[in-house]
Design a protein around this motif. Structure first.
Motif, PDB file in Angstrom:
ATOM      1  N   ILE A 175       0.332  -3.474  -8.599  1.00 54.76           N
ATOM      2  CA  ILE A 175       1.088  -4.521  -7.893  1.00 54.76           C
ATOM      3  C   ILE A 175       0.278  -5.817  -7.892  1.00 54.76           C
ATOM      4  CG2 ILE A 175       2.055  -5.222  -5.648  1.00 54.76           C
ATOM      5  CD1 ILE A 175       2.597  -2.249  -5.095  1.00 54.76           C
ATOM      6  N   LEU A 176      -1.004  -5.681  -7.607  1.00 54.41           N
ATOM      7  CA  LEU A 176      -1.864  -6.870  -7.560  1.00 54.41           C
ATOM      8  C   LEU A 176      -1.966  -7.547  -8.930  1.00 54.41           C
ATOM      9  CD1 LEU A 176      -4.783  -5.784  -5.216  1.00 54.41           C
ATOM     10  CD2 LEU A 176      -3.077  -7.538  -4.798  1.00 54.41           C
ATOM     11  N   ILE A 177      -2.063  -6.741  -9.960  1.00 52.12           N
ATOM     12  CA  ILE A 177      -2.154  -7.299 -11.325  1.00 52.12           C
ATOM     13  C   ILE A 177      -0.894  -8.124 -11.625  1.00 52.12           C
ATOM     14  CG2 ILE A 177      -2.189  -6.709 -13.814  1.00 52.12           C
ATOM     15  CD1 ILE A 177      -4.901  -6.238 -12.585  1.00 52.12           C
ATOM     16  N   LYS A 178       0.259  -7.558 -11.240  1.00 48.71           N
ATOM     17  CA  LYS A 178       1.525  -8.266 -11.485  1.00 48.71           C
ATOM     18  C   LYS A 178       1.568  -9.587 -10.722  1.00 48.71           C
ATOM     19  CE  LYS A 178       4.753  -4.606 -12.631  1.00 48.71           C
ATOM     20  NZ  LYS A 178       6.060  -4.049 -12.292  1.00 48.71           N
ATOM     21  N   LEU A 199     -13.237  -1.509  -4.573  1.00 48.73           N
ATOM     22  CA  LEU A 199     -13.008  -1.956  -3.190  1.00 48.73           C
ATOM     23  C   LEU A 199     -11.542  -1.776  -2.791  1.00 48.73           C
ATOM     24  CD1 LEU A 199     -14.313  -3.557  -0.683  1.00 48.73           C
ATOM     25  CD2 LEU A 199     -13.080  -5.491  -1.622  1.00 48.73           C
ATOM     26  N   ILE A 200     -10.648  -2.204  -3.688  1.00 45.78           N
ATOM     27  CA  ILE A 200      -9.215  -2.103  -3.367  1.00 45.78           C
ATOM     28  C   ILE A 200      -8.821  -0.625  -3.236  1.00 45.78           C
ATOM     29  CG2 ILE A 200      -6.881  -2.529  -4.285  1.00 45.78           C
ATOM     30  CD1 ILE A 200      -8.139  -5.200  -5.421  1.00 45.78           C
ATOM     31  N   GLY A 201      -9.390   0.222  -4.117  1.00 50.52           N
ATOM     32  CA  GLY A 201      -9.140   1.667  -4.042  1.00 50.52           C
ATOM     33  C   GLY A 201      -9.587   2.226  -2.703  1.00 50.52           C
ATOM     34  N   LEU A 202     -10.771   1.793  -2.272  1.00 47.87           N
ATOM     35  CA  LEU A 202     -11.306   2.258  -0.983  1.00 47.87           C
ATOM     36  C   LEU A 202     -10.430   1.812   0.183  1.00 47.87           C
ATOM     37  CD1 LEU A 202     -15.188   1.745  -1.238  1.00 47.87           C
ATOM     38  CD2 LEU A 202     -13.986   3.877  -0.752  1.00 47.87           C
ATOM     39  N   MET A 203     -10.015   0.533   0.115  1.00 42.72           N
ATOM     40  CA  MET A 203      -9.175  -0.012   1.191  1.00 42.72           C
ATOM     41  C   MET A 203      -7.844   0.739   1.257  1.00 42.72           C
ATOM     42  SD  MET A 203      -9.973  -4.065   0.717  1.00 42.72           S
ATOM     43  CE  MET A 203      -9.203  -4.776   2.137  1.00 42.72           C
ATOM     44  N   GLU A 204      -7.292   1.059   0.076  1.00 42.59           N
ATOM     45  CA  GLU A 204      -6.018   1.769   0.003  1.00 42.59           C
ATOM     46  C   GLU A 204      -6.170   3.173   0.596  1.00 42.59           C
ATOM     47  OE1 GLU A 204      -4.633   1.976  -4.002  1.00 42.59           O
ATOM     48  OE2 GLU A 204      -2.631   2.655  -3.417  1.00 42.59           O
ATOM     49  N   LYS A 205      -7.278   3.829   0.239  1.00 36.85           N
ATOM     50  CA  LYS A 205      -7.535   5.183   0.722  1.00 36.85           C
ATOM     51  C   LYS A 205      -7.681   5.180   2.250  1.00 36.85           C
ATOM     52  CE  LYS A 205     -10.675   9.001  -0.257  1.00 36.85           C
ATOM     53  NZ  LYS A 205     -11.967   9.344  -0.823  1.00 36.85           N
ATOM     54  N   VAL A 237       0.847  -1.201   0.000  1.00 33.93           N
ATOM     55  CA  VAL A 237       0.000   0.000   0.000  1.00 33.93           C
ATOM     56  C   VAL A 237       0.884   1.255   0.000  1.00 33.93           C
ATOM     57  CG1 VAL A 237      -1.756   1.266   1.303  1.00 33.93           C
ATOM     58  CG2 VAL A 237      -1.882  -1.210   1.146  1.00 33.93           C
ATOM     59  N   ALA A 238       1.988   1.182   0.753  1.00 32.27           N
ATOM     60  CA  ALA A 238       2.870   2.362   0.875  1.00 32.27           C
ATOM     61  C   ALA A 238       3.780   2.556  -0.337  1.00 32.27           C
ATOM     62  CB  ALA A 238       3.724   2.205   2.132  1.00 32.27           C
ATOM     63  N   ALA A 239       3.920   1.540  -1.188  1.00 28.10           N
ATOM     64  CA  ALA A 239       4.829   1.625  -2.340  1.00 28.10           C
ATOM     65  C   ALA A 239       4.369   2.706  -3.325  1.00 28.10           C
ATOM     66  CB  ALA A 239       4.875   0.277  -3.041  1.00 28.10           C
ATOM     67  N   PRO A 240       5.335   3.326  -4.071  1.00 29.65           N
ATOM     68  CA  PRO A 240       4.932   4.381  -5.021  1.00 29.65           C
ATOM     69  C   PRO A 240       4.060   3.865  -6.164  1.00 29.65           C
ATOM     70  CG  PRO A 240       7.296   3.915  -5.178  1.00 29.65           C
ATOM     71  CD  PRO A 240       6.792   3.164  -4.003  1.00 29.65           C
ATOM     72  N   LEU A 241       4.203   2.571  -6.494  1.00 27.21           N
ATOM     73  CA  LEU A 241       3.379   1.968  -7.556  1.00 27.21           C
ATOM     74  C   LEU A 241       1.951   1.775  -7.018  1.00 27.21           C
ATOM     75  CD1 LEU A 241       4.337   0.986 -10.373  1.00 27.21           C
ATOM     76  CD2 LEU A 241       4.425  -1.314  -9.439  1.00 27.21           C
TER      77      LEU A 241
END
Lengths: 261, 254
Positions: free
Chosen positions: A100-103, A243-249, A91-95
């Motif tokens: 990251i999940l797609i990779k 969902l992932i966007g929300l969790m990251e935020k 989550v903290a990574a600049p990418l």
């Protein structure tokens, strides 16, 4: 160089997080385990309804098993990231987390496709499920569609699984639901109407029908089924991104990933 | 007294609703399997009969015994309490036996639950003509399951990925013990292995009871006899294992 860097990211993720990264375990869980799963349902089918339903049930279970392993792999990846404390680093990574999940998704997706192809060949050799070479390639195509359609749902479910401190009951209930609602062992039309409505919006239901139609050489509905499955998969994918966007935020705002951390 | 206390404690632990994996095996799995079998019979247009309901119940019992008993010792090892058990004044055999007995009691609940689901949810006719004979044969089956569970508890202490490898045992034993497919229809080599399993005789005894044939008690007797032979072997095996562990001061073979 760029390609090598991208591949090494995927490879390192595979070595660090993937459950079956030794040859012995790979053979056990990619050949023996699916065979035993199909054997169990072949045994029940032959005993209760007779061998004329064997192809029907085996094909349904090939789709189910492939989907189950895909979900399981995504859940494991998230679980290991959480256990080893690297989820917060993602989550903290600049990418962006999603990239990251797609990779990290490359290996589970390829693995699921491998399971599907092996299972189809196993069904042909061990369970007398007959199909032509043309059907085989179509089945492989159906496998690709199914895996991509399940991708969004797998991401979504893996994300939701993080909300549970003990994920086992959630995972088992989820798989039981898929087995009963997606037409794996019996037609969805036998279920009550409200359950049929749920079945129609679940990923896997249309893939199961698609695979059965291809094997039976009934090609009239295959494009419709493939499109329906891809559309459902796309909806799950969009929900997973949100969902992932929300969790990251939430994680960036609060400095933690979960309420209990 | 110690055994009774251990049985009660184990029983409370495994029926505790916080123990989520066993909740699924005990309450949900029989329902899922029964639902599949029910809809399969609807698909074919036939009515599901008593032996298939009992077969579902046996599968649920076997799953429970396999996952609970099979991992009982390795679970102690993971929690670093196996060395305490070895050092305890009670013999390891007694401890393992108490675990198996409590698991058998819970497996009996699993059997009852499956029959309850069949009767109440699916309104199926279970077709038990003589309840007393059925309970007797079910107890014989539980004895055989317990012995197999004890054997697996010892064997699995040498396996790291216990939960994963249990899946490789579940189905072959169901196949070999004639729960769904008669043992007579298996190839000769498999038949030999089948009849070496005490469960096979117990399953045949249950089905004979349902079909009201005369050989129920003979089959039950063979099952009990073979179970006690295995129990006898296990007694010496576990005692030897315990002795090696105490002599070497380590967990030895495990």
């Amino acid at each position: 160089m760029l390609l090598q860097s991208r591949l090494s990211f995927t490879f390192l993720s595979f070595k660090a997080l993937y459950s079956y990264n030794s040859l012995k375990l790979f053979i056990f869980f990619r050949f023996l385990d699916p065979f035993i799963h199909y054997l169990f349902f072949a045994m029940i089918t032959t005993s209760i309804v007779g061998s004329e339903y064997l192809t029907y049930v085996i094909l349904g279970n090939i789709a189910f098993y492939t989907g189950r392993e895909l979900f399981q792999n995504f859940i494991s990846i998230f679980r290991y990231e959480r256990r080893f404390g690297t989820l917060s680093l993602n989550v903290a990574a600049p990418l962006p987390t999603f990239v990251i999940l797609i990779k990290k998704s490359v290996v589970p997706l390829l693995d699921s496709l491998f399971i599907f192809i092996i299972s189809v060949l196993m069904a042909y050799v061990m369970f007398d499920v007959s199909f032509s070479w043309q059907s085989f390639w179509l089945l492989c195509g159906a496998g690709v569609i199914m895996v991509f359609a399940l991708f969004g749902a797998a991401l979504l479910i893996a994300g939701i699984s993080l909300l549970f401190s003990n994920v086992n009951l959630f995972v088992n209930l989820l798989f039981a639901g898929f087995q009963l609602l997606c037409g794996v062992n019996f037609p969805v039309s036998l279920l009550p109407d409200f359950l049929q409505n749920i079945s129609n919006i679940l990923p896997l239901t249309h893939s199961v029908e698609l695979i059965r139609d291809i094997q039976a050489g009934q090609n009239e509905r295959i494009y419709h089924l493939a499109l329906a499955e891809l559309s459902i998969g796309a909806v799950y994918f969009i929900i997973a991104i949100l969902l992932i966007g929300l969790m990251e935020k939430y994680a960036k705002q609060t400095g933690r990933l979960f309420d209990n951390e | 007294m110690n055994i009774l206390s251990l049985i009660i404690k184990e029983f409370i632990y495994f029926t505790n609703l916080n123990n989520r994996i066993y909740q699924f095996i005990l309450f949900v799995q029989p329902l899922v399997l029964l639902t599949i079998i029910h809809f399969m019979s609807v698909m074919k247009g036939i009515e599901i009969t008593g032996p298939y309901i009992i077969a579902t119940a046996i599968v649920s019992m076997w799953s429970y015994v396999l996952y609970s008993s099979g991992s009982s010792l390795i679970w102690q090892k993971w929690n670093d309490s196996l060395n305490l058990l070895i050092a305890a004044p009670v013999s390891l055999f007694q401890i393992v036996l108490s675990k198996m007995l409590s698991n058998s009691l819970i497996a009996f609940i699993s059997l009852t639950l499956t029959l309850f689901y069949a009767k109440i949810i699916f309104s199926l006719n279970i077709g038990i003509a003589h309840l007393g004979t059925f309970i007797f044969t079910a107890i014989v089956l539980l004895v055989s399951l317990s012995v197999v569970g004890m054997f697996l508890a010892v064997v699995f202490t040498t396996v790291q990925e216990v939960y994963s490898f249990q899946n490789f045992i579940l189905t072959p034993v169901i196949l070999l013990s004639g729960i769904f497919i008669p043992v007579e229809s298996l190839p000769f080599t498999f038949r030999i292995i089948s009849y070496l399993l005490p469960m096979t005789w117990a399953v045949e005894s249950i089905y004979s009871g349902l079909n009201e044939t005369n050989d129920v008690f003979l089959l039950a007797g063979v099952s009990l006899g073979s179970s006690f032979i295995y129990l006898f072997i296990l007694f010496f095996g576990i005692r030897r294992m315990e002795k090696i562990m105490k002599q070497s001061g380590s967990l030895g073979v495990v």
